[in-house]
Design an enzyme around this catalytic site. Structure first.
Site, PDB file in Angstrom:
ATOM      1  N   GLY A  85      46.932  35.693  70.065  1.00 33.74           N
ATOM      2  CA  GLY A  85      45.658  34.994  70.156  1.00 33.74           C
ATOM      3  C   GLY A  85      44.472  35.938  70.201  1.00 33.74           C
ATOM      4  CB  VAL A  86      43.864  39.190  71.915  1.00 32.33           C
ATOM      5  CG1 VAL A  86      43.923  38.668  73.339  1.00 32.33           C
ATOM      6  CG2 VAL A  86      45.172  39.879  71.543  1.00 32.33           C
ATOM      7  CD  GLU A  92      38.823  42.962  66.719  1.00 30.16           C
ATOM      8  OE1 GLU A  92      38.267  43.736  65.912  1.00 30.16           O
ATOM      9  OE2 GLU A  92      38.428  42.805  67.894  1.00 30.16           O
TER      10      GLU A  92
END
Length: 211
Positions: A123-124, A128
């Site tokens: 998810g990060v 990003e």
């Protein structure tokens, strides 16, 4: 004789209170019959859709125009493989918004450990990718220049709706809400979709140009 006459009188009187039977039968015969089951039996099954060719499927995106190809993006963003997460930009309004594409493939190194038996794009990294798309817009605005490095300053209201997996095409959209050219600080919103379904959205993200 008087008894017989009395019995005849009682019998004729009793029949006067009996409901007639023939009209009821006629009334029932006049009731309309339902066609629900008849229509269900008469309905023909819908024919199956004919298989589509590769040319037909490829033509679905024929109206999508590439604004920035990968080579153009590399001239704007400082990121490089394996951390360049925008493959192309298909919508672009200078200083306002952009729509970008990220093709998710199993060859990306993070899938080796996330997760070995069920690869899912972290998810990060989705966030990003949205930040990089916003960077493509901001690095072409007054007060910034292509190739500059920018840092995450914060993110709020992130919601993940559905896993993103290898084979998916992540269609991202960002909108710049504020841009402070003096300090190089931007505020933006973002969301991304796979096959028309939202997979991630965020209310606000902030980033700042490195000084």
């Amino acid at each position: 004789m008087m008894k017989l006459a009395l019995l005849a009188t009682l019998a004729s009187t009793a029949t006067a209170f009996l409901a007639p039977t023939t009209p009821v039968i006629q009334q029932q015969a006049r009731l309309p019959t339902t066609r629900v089951f008849e229509e269900a039996e008469d309905a023909e099954p819908e024919p199956e859709a004919a298989p589509r060719t590769a040319a037909e499927i490829s033509a679905l995106t024929s109206s999508v125009e590439t604004k920035f190809a990968l080579e153009d993006i590399a001239k704007i963003l400082p990121h490089r493989y394996p951390f360049l997460l925008v493959d192309k930009v298909v919508e672009y309004e200078m200083g306002k918004r952009a729509v970008g594409i990220k093709s998710v493939t199993l060859n990306e190194p993070h899938f080796t450990g996330h997760f070995p038996d069920r690869p899912i794009m972290p998810g990060v990294l989705q966030v990003e990718a949205l930040a990089q798309l916003a960077g493509i817009v901001c690095l072409q605005m007054e007060g910034a220049e292509p190739g500059a490095v920018f840092f995450f300053a914060g993110v709020d209201g992130v919601k993940w709706k559905k896993p993103v997996v290898p084979g998916d095409t992540l269609v991202m959209e960002v909108e710049i809400k504020k841009w402070n050219k003096r300090f190089g600080i931007a505020t933006a919103t973002g969301r991304a979709y796979v096959d028309g379904e939202m997979v991630v959205e965020l209310d606000e993200m902030k980033f700042a140009l490195a000084k």
